[in-house]
Each structure stands twice: as structure tokens, then as C-alpha cells.
Design a protein around this motif. Structure first.
Motif, mmCIF file in Angstrom:
data_model
loop_
_atom_site.group_PDB
_atom_site.id
_atom_site.type_symbol
_atom_site.label_atom_id
_atom_site.label_comp_id
_atom_site.label_asym_id
_atom_site.label_seq_id
_atom_site.Cartn_x
_atom_site.Cartn_y
_atom_site.Cartn_z
ATOM 1 N N ILE A 471 0.835 -1.205 0.000
ATOM 2 C CA ILE A 471 0.000 0.000 0.000
ATOM 3 C C ILE A 471 0.867 1.252 0.000
ATOM 4 O O ILE A 471 0.680 2.149 -0.816
ATOM 5 C CB ILE A 471 -0.943 0.003 1.221
ATOM 6 C CG1 ILE A 471 -1.773 -1.284 1.285
ATOM 7 C CG2 ILE A 471 -1.837 1.246 1.180
ATOM 8 C CD1 ILE A 471 -2.675 -1.500 0.086
ATOM 9 N N ASP A 472 1.837 1.337 0.912
ATOM 10 C CA ASP A 472 2.705 2.506 1.020
ATOM 11 C C ASP A 472 4.036 2.091 1.635
ATOM 12 O O ASP A 472 4.139 1.047 2.315
ATOM 13 C CB ASP A 472 2.077 3.593 1.900
ATOM 14 C CG ASP A 472 1.232 4.581 1.096
ATOM 15 O OD1 ASP A 472 1.675 4.949 -0.009
ATOM 16 O OD2 ASP A 472 0.148 4.954 1.569
ATOM 17 N N THR A 473 5.035 2.936 1.442
ATOM 18 C CA THR A 473 6.335 2.761 2.079
ATOM 19 C C THR A 473 6.605 3.965 2.971
ATOM 20 O O THR A 473 6.348 5.106 2.577
ATOM 21 C CB THR A 473 7.454 2.627 1.034
ATOM 22 O OG1 THR A 473 7.168 1.508 0.189
ATOM 23 C CG2 THR A 473 8.805 2.418 1.709
ATOM 24 N N TYR A 474 7.125 3.695 4.167
ATOM 25 C CA TYR A 474 7.369 4.752 5.152
ATOM 26 C C TYR A 474 8.849 4.807 5.496
ATOM 27 O O TYR A 474 9.533 3.773 5.553
ATOM 28 C CB TYR A 474 6.557 4.495 6.431
ATOM 29 C CG TYR A 474 5.085 4.758 6.236
ATOM 30 C CD1 TYR A 474 4.501 5.920 6.705
ATOM 31 C CD2 TYR A 474 4.293 3.836 5.558
ATOM 32 C CE1 TYR A 474 3.147 6.160 6.501
ATOM 33 C CE2 TYR A 474 2.949 4.069 5.351
ATOM 34 C CZ TYR A 474 2.386 5.238 5.820
ATOM 35 O OH TYR A 474 1.049 5.481 5.606
ATOM 36 N N ALA A 475 9.310 6.034 5.707
ATOM 37 C CA ALA A 475 10.681 6.260 6.147
ATOM 38 C C ALA A 475 10.695 6.573 7.634
ATOM 39 O O ALA A 475 9.808 7.276 8.136
ATOM 40 C CB ALA A 475 11.299 7.414 5.367
ATOM 41 N N LEU A 476 11.693 6.044 8.331
ATOM 42 C CA LEU A 476 11.892 6.331 9.746
ATOM 43 C C LEU A 476 13.217 7.046 9.912
ATOM 44 O O LEU A 476 14.269 6.552 9.447
ATOM 45 C CB LEU A 476 11.875 5.055 10.582
ATOM 46 C CG LEU A 476 10.501 4.534 11.027
ATOM 47 C CD1 LEU A 476 9.671 4.059 9.850
ATOM 48 C CD2 LEU A 476 10.652 3.414 12.049
ATOM 49 N N ASP A 477 13.197 8.225 10.547
ATOM 50 C CA ASP A 477 14.398 9.012 10.800
ATOM 51 C C ASP A 477 14.506 9.290 12.295
ATOM 52 O O ASP A 477 13.488 9.392 12.999
ATOM 53 C CB ASP A 477 14.351 10.358 10.071
ATOM 54 C CG ASP A 477 14.287 10.207 8.562
ATOM 55 O OD1 ASP A 477 14.614 9.127 8.061
ATOM 56 O OD2 ASP A 477 13.882 11.181 7.899
ATOM 57 N N LYS A 478 15.720 9.458 12.757
ATOM 58 C CA LYS A 478 15.948 9.923 14.116
ATOM 59 C C LYS A 478 16.068 11.443 14.093
ATOM 60 O O LYS A 478 16.792 12.007 13.264
ATOM 61 C CB LYS A 478 17.234 9.308 14.674
ATOM 62 C CG LYS A 478 17.548 9.733 16.101
ATOM 63 C CD LYS A 478 18.830 9.085 16.596
ATOM 64 C CE LYS A 478 19.173 9.526 18.011
ATOM 65 N NZ LYS A 478 20.456 8.920 18.487
ATOM 66 N N LEU A 479 15.341 12.112 14.975
ATOM 67 C CA LEU A 479 15.350 13.566 15.077
ATOM 68 C C LEU A 479 16.098 13.979 16.337
ATOM 69 O O LEU A 479 15.807 13.484 17.429
ATOM 70 C CB LEU A 479 13.922 14.124 15.129
ATOM 71 C CG LEU A 479 13.005 13.863 13.930
ATOM 72 C CD1 LEU A 479 11.641 14.500 14.183
ATOM 73 C CD2 LEU A 479 13.606 14.408 12.652
ATOM 74 N N THR A 480 17.031 14.916 16.186
ATOM 75 C CA THR A 480 17.749 15.446 17.350
ATOM 76 C C THR A 480 17.927 16.951 17.186
ATOM 77 O O THR A 480 17.813 17.496 16.094
ATOM 78 C CB THR A 480 19.130 14.778 17.498
ATOM 79 O OG1 THR A 480 19.864 14.911 16.281
ATOM 80 C CG2 THR A 480 18.993 13.302 17.848
ATOM 81 N N GLY A 481 18.188 17.603 18.306
ATOM 82 C CA GLY A 481 18.508 19.028 18.287
ATOM 83 C C GLY A 481 17.325 19.944 18.065
ATOM 84 O O GLY A 481 17.518 21.090 17.634
ATOM 85 N N TRP A 482 16.137 19.481 18.368
ATOM 86 C CA TRP A 482 14.957 20.314 18.089
ATOM 87 C C TRP A 482 13.788 19.848 18.950
ATOM 88 O O TRP A 482 13.623 18.651 19.210
ATOM 89 C CB TRP A 482 14.584 20.233 16.616
ATOM 90 C CG TRP A 482 13.359 20.987 16.221
ATOM 91 C CD1 TRP A 482 13.210 22.337 16.177
ATOM 92 C CD2 TRP A 482 12.109 20.431 15.818
ATOM 93 N NE1 TRP A 482 11.938 22.672 15.759
ATOM 94 C CE2 TRP A 482 11.242 21.512 15.529
ATOM 95 C CE3 TRP A 482 11.631 19.135 15.660
ATOM 96 C CZ2 TRP A 482 9.922 21.319 15.106
ATOM 97 C CZ3 TRP A 482 10.325 18.939 15.234
ATOM 98 C CH2 TRP A 482 9.485 20.024 14.954
ATOM 99 N N THR A 483 13.006 20.830 19.390
ATOM 100 C CA THR A 483 11.765 20.541 20.121
ATOM 101 C C THR A 483 10.599 21.106 19.321
ATOM 102 O O THR A 483 10.616 22.284 18.947
ATOM 103 C CB THR A 483 11.789 21.183 21.517
ATOM 104 O OG1 THR A 483 12.876 20.635 22.271
ATOM 105 C CG2 THR A 483 10.482 20.905 22.248
ATOM 106 N N PRO A 484 9.594 20.314 19.005
ATOM 107 C CA PRO A 484 8.467 20.804 18.195
ATOM 108 C C PRO A 484 7.708 21.920 18.899
ATOM 109 O O PRO A 484 7.611 21.957 20.131
ATOM 110 C CB PRO A 484 7.584 19.569 18.003
ATOM 111 C CG PRO A 484 7.971 18.637 19.101
ATOM 112 C CD PRO A 484 9.414 18.897 19.387
ATOM 113 N N GLU A 485 7.166 22.819 18.093
ATOM 114 C CA GLU A 485 6.381 23.942 18.607
ATOM 115 C C GLU A 485 4.900 23.607 18.442
ATOM 116 O O GLU A 485 4.424 23.419 17.319
ATOM 117 C CB GLU A 485 6.723 25.218 17.836
ATOM 118 C CG GLU A 485 6.067 26.469 18.410
ATOM 119 C CD GLU A 485 6.504 27.721 17.660
ATOM 120 O OE1 GLU A 485 6.064 28.819 18.061
ATOM 121 O OE2 GLU A 485 7.278 27.601 16.688
#
Length: 510
Positions: A471-485
Motif C-alpha cells: 500500500i505505502d512505504t514509510y521512512a523512519l528518521d531519528k530527530l535530534t537538536g529540536w523541540t516541536p512547537e
């Protein structure tokens, strides 16, 4: 026999509600049920309250989320039965009125798939029931009941306003118009409806009239005439109301409209106009825009009542015995074939191992998120990340649903206009910690990342499949150095609800 069929079909809906994992919009509305906001960007709050009712009984389970829709179906059938009983005093017509919804996929199965339309249906029918009581009794206090249910309908979905022409015709076309125009009750009914609807008005006044502007995009978008979207609309009505049922109901509505406007009979005017006006409006919109499959859902139960009443009235109007037998024959075929179709669709999704429609399957296209969630959990364990980020509301909703018992905050880092007045998802566990981004390809490379200073480290890809079909392909990334607003300025690309409304309309067309 009708009671046995209804009992069996109710069990079928309960099994479906328990066995099929939530779809993306259902999970999205479930997230609303966890909030205390007066209203929401996309829709009024009734669907959230309906889900909260079910989860208060069965917990955060698929049955709990969908239980309100099953109750809504039974309430709708009771109201249809009483409308037809009062208008015909014919037990066979009453049985027909309650079996016709069972024979339509919209209702026989999909009332167990929660959506704002499902919350709207019983209140819309209750408003019609109140006006039938008004016509029969002449008691103006029934206007107040109609106003109450009109307000509750609007609290469910804005499309309830499409019943306004029917109510206006019911008030103004019959000979009683002078009486009711001089009476305070119709005006008080409007006041009652506005008061009941006031949570939506208050929320919108506090948020720049966001809901009305968001929904206005769908009402005004025009991409040019398309035979494809016209075909989609007509085909969907045949498929979801019934290949035999739809012509039967439309013929009954046409005859009811002819009878009502020719004799100025209030209830016939009300029932026929309540369906034909929205039906023709959606047809006109389908010339240039894809009409959502559930958008007309609120109107067809009224059509079932009109068709059942029309069939009961034929003998008294001097129609030939052959015509009456033909009408009964086709109605019986519509009910029997429709129920069989609903059961086949149920078995296909609950018991069959095949995918016959590929990526076009409306249920399968939103399945398989458990595979994405499992890989996201593994990424959390591997990296020590504490939260999950997404950039579309569907992935956000499914991750939040599938991680509901794990204490992992899930945040959609853009589209923040969707989440006004939502509670804090647990920022203390997010600040200073790494996160895992889960995004559908190629959306994971969208322009929104130009506004986000996070460092992204690719981790993995995961496929979402349903019955062996990708159906779909998903990417997984690690996020660092940021806090969502959580509350960016309204002119921020991370808020963007106005742009998103336009993108929604384009996505519906494609």
C-alpha cells in the motif's frame, strides 16, 4: 422476520466493529474524544462525544470507538419505524422502512465505521420525526423539538444545513403557512437550534472562524467539469445505497414529491425535498469535484421512509394491481439482494484472505499500520528516543492509536491548525530528547522541513501491506537538536490550515 433480520445484522455490525482495525479517520476522531475542546477545525464535536460514549463502556478498543455508530443505527431504525407507522398504519410498510437501511451498505455495515455522518444520521431523522409529529398534531411545541434536533444535527456535521430548503418548503408551501408565520414557535425553534449549536460558534469566534473557512474550500473549489467525478458520485450511490435500492428509492421520492407539491401535503413535501435537494446539489458538485463517499449519508434514511410510505399509499390512489405488484416485487428484490450484498462485503473483510481491489480497496488502503508501528517501536528501543513525530494527520492518528497504551507522545509537527485547544502531549518527556520521525514516502521530503531545524538521521524503511499488496512505504528518521512547537504563529508554515484545506480538495479530486 424483520426483527430477526435486524438482530442478526446488529450482531454482524458488532463483529465487524470488533474485528477490523480502525481506519485513519476513525483514529483521528478518537484523538478528538480525548480532548476537551469545544469544537475542531475539520468538523463539529458530536463525533468525539459519540466515541467517548462508547469508550466509556468498552474502553479504548475498536468496539468502544465504534459502538456509538451501532447505537445510532438502532435509534435511526426506531425513528423510521415510528414515522412510517404514523403516516401509513401499515405493518408491512414499517417493516420495509427498517429493513431498507439494513440492505444499504452505507448503513447495514458502515454505520459501524464512525464518522461525523454517522453521528448526524439519527439527529437528522429525529428532526424529520418531530416535524411529522407537528404535522399530525398541529401542536406548535413540536417546532421546539425540531429546533433541538436541528442544533444537534449541526453539532454533528455542517451538511445538516441542506435540510433547510425542505423545512422552508414544509413551512411555506402548504396552506398553513399563514398560521405558522404568525406563530412564535418556528422562530423559537431557530433560537433553540442556534443555542445548541453555540459551542461551534464560540470555538470559531475564538479561532478566526477556522472551521467555516476550512469547509468553505470544499464548497467552492472548482477544477473544471470531469466525467470521472460524475461517474464516481453516481457509482458510489449505487454501490452504497444499493444497485436495485437506489432506483426504487428515487422513484418513490419522485412520486412523493409529485404528490406533495400537487396537493400541498406538508409531510410529502418535507420528506421528498429533504433528499432530492441534497442529491441534486451533490450531483452538481460532482461535475467538478469528487464527492466524498459519506457526504450524502445523512439524507438516504429519509428517502427510505418516503419510499415505504409511497408504496403503502399506492392502493388508495387508484393505481392498478399490476403496478402495485410490480412495486412490491422490486422493493423485495432490493431488500433481499441488498442484505445479501452487505453480508458478502462483511465476509470479504472479516473472513476472506484475498485483496480483489488492490490499492483501490477502501478498507485495505488504510490497513497495515501495525507494521509501521512495530518498526517505530523497534527504532525507539534502538535509539533511546522518547517520542514520535509525523507530518500528516493520518499517520499521526494511527500512531497515537497504536501507541495509546505505551506512554509514547505522538505529535504531528506541522498542520498545527488542526490541533487548536488540544492538551499538552507530554512536552516534559520531549524536550532534550531524540524523537523518531515516521513519514510516508515521498512526503517525508516535503517543503515543511525547510522550516524545521532538526537534524535527521535515516534509520529504516518499512512497507505497509494489506493481504500481501503493498500500500505505502514509510521512512523512519531519528530527530535530534529540536523541540516541536505546538502553537506556532498562524502565518507559520507549521500552522498552515488554510493551505491544507486547498490541498485536501485537490487530494479528493485525485
Amino acid at each position: 422476520m424483520a426483527a430477526l433480520v435486524i438482530a442478526a445484522m446488529t450482531v454482524l455490525r458488532l463483529v465487524y466493529a470488533s474485528a477490523i482495525e480502525l481506519r485513519t479517520d476513525e483514529a483521528y476522531y478518537w484523538t478528538w474524544s480525548k480532548e476537551t475542546a469545544l469544537s475542531f477545525l475539520d468538523h463539529p464535536p458530536m463525533i468525539a462525544w459519540l466515541i467517548r460514549f462508547g469508550t466509556a463502556i468498552f474502553g479504548d478498543t475498536t468496539l468502544g470507538v465504534r459502538f456509538g455508530g451501532i447505537v445510532a443505527m438502532l435509534v435511526t431504525q426506531c425513528l423510521l419505524a415510528d414515522i412510517v407507522r404514523r403516516l401509513t398504519h401499515d405493518a408491512r410498510a414499517v417493516a420495509l422502512a427498517v429493513l431498507m437501511p439494513e440492505a444499504a451498505l452505507y448503513y447495514g455495515l458502515l454505520m459501524a465505521k464512525v464518522a461525523p455522518d454517522v453521528a448526524l444520521v439519527p439527529f437528522a431523522v429525529a428532526m424529520m420525526w418531530s416535524l411529522v409529529r407537528l404535522a399530525q398534531s398541529g401542536d406548535g411545541r413540536w417546532w421546539l423539538a425540531a429546533g433541538l434536533f436541528a442544533g444537534l444535527s449541526l453539532l454533528s456535521k455542517f451538511t445538516a444545513i441542506m435540510f433547510a430548503p425542505a423545512v422552508a418548503a414544509f413551512l411555506l408551501v402548504p396552506d398553513w403557512r399563514g398560521r405558522w408565520l404568525r406563530s412564535p414557535y418556528p422562530y423559537l425553534a431557530v433560537v433553540v437550534a442556534i443555542v445548541v449549536f453555540s459551542p461551534v460558534l464560540i470555538w470559531n469566534a475564538q479561532h478566526d472562524w477556522a472551521s467555516f473557512r476550512f469547509q468553505g474550500v470544499r464548497a467552492t473549489t472548482n477544477y473544471g467539469i470531469s466525467l470521472r467525478t460524475i461517474g464516481d458520485y453516481i457509482g458510489l450511490q449505487f454501490g452504497l445505497v444499493g444497485f436495485v435500492m437506489l432506483p426504487v428509492v428515487l422513484l418513490g421520492l419522485a412520486m412523493t414529491a409529485w404528490r406533495g407539491y400537487r396537493t400541498r401535503e406538508p409531510v410529502a413535501i418535507l420528506l421528498s425535498t429533504a433528499v432530492l435537494v441534497p442529491f441534486l446539489y451533490f450531483f452538481a458538485k460532482s461535475l467538478t469535484l469528487r464527492v466524498g463517499d459519506t457526504w450524502p449519508m445523512f439524507m438516504w434514511p429519509v428517502g427510505f421512509a418516503a419510499a415505504a410510505v409511497n408504496l403503502a399509499m399506492l392502493p388508495g390512489e387508484g393505481w392498478s394491481a399490476r403496478m402495485i405488484r410490480s412495486g412490491i416485487f422490486w422493493v423485495n428484490i432490493a431488500v433481499v439482494s441488498g442484505i445479501a450484498f452487505v453480508v458478502i462485503v462483511f465476509l470479504y473483510y472479516v473472513a476472506a484472505p484475498w485483496n480483489l481491489l488492490g490499492k483501490m480497496d477502501p478498507i485495505g488502503a488504510e490497513a497495515g499500520y501495525e507494521q509501521v508501528a512495530a518498526r517505530a517501536q523497534a527504532a525507539l528501543d534502538e535509539t533511546g528516543a522518547t517520542w514520535i513525530a509525523t507530518t500528516d494527520y493520518r499517520t499521526y492518528a494511527m500512531m497515537r492509536w497504536l501507541f495509546r497504551d505505551r506512554g509514547v507522545p505522538v505529535i504531528e509537527i506541522n498542520e498545527r491548525g488542526r490541533f487548536q485547544d488540544f492538551r499538552d502531549p507530554g512536552m516534559d518527556g520531549i524536550k532534550g530528547h531524540a524523537g523518531i520521525y515516521v513519514g510516508r514516502e515521498p512526503d517525508n521530503h516535503g517543503p515543511v522541513w525547510d522550516s524545521i531545524p532538526a537534524k535527521r538521521e535515516p534509520l529504516a524503511q518499512v512497507e505497509r501491506r494489506w493481504r500481501s499488496v503493498l500500500i505505502d512505504t514509510y521512512a523512519l528518521d531519528k530527530l535530534t537538536g529540536w523541540t516541536p512547537e505546538l502553537s506556532p504563529p498562524k502565518d507559520s508554515p507549521l500552522f498552515q490550515w488554510r493551505v491544507l484545506a486547498g490541498e485536501f480538495a485537490k487530494r479528493e479530486l485525485s
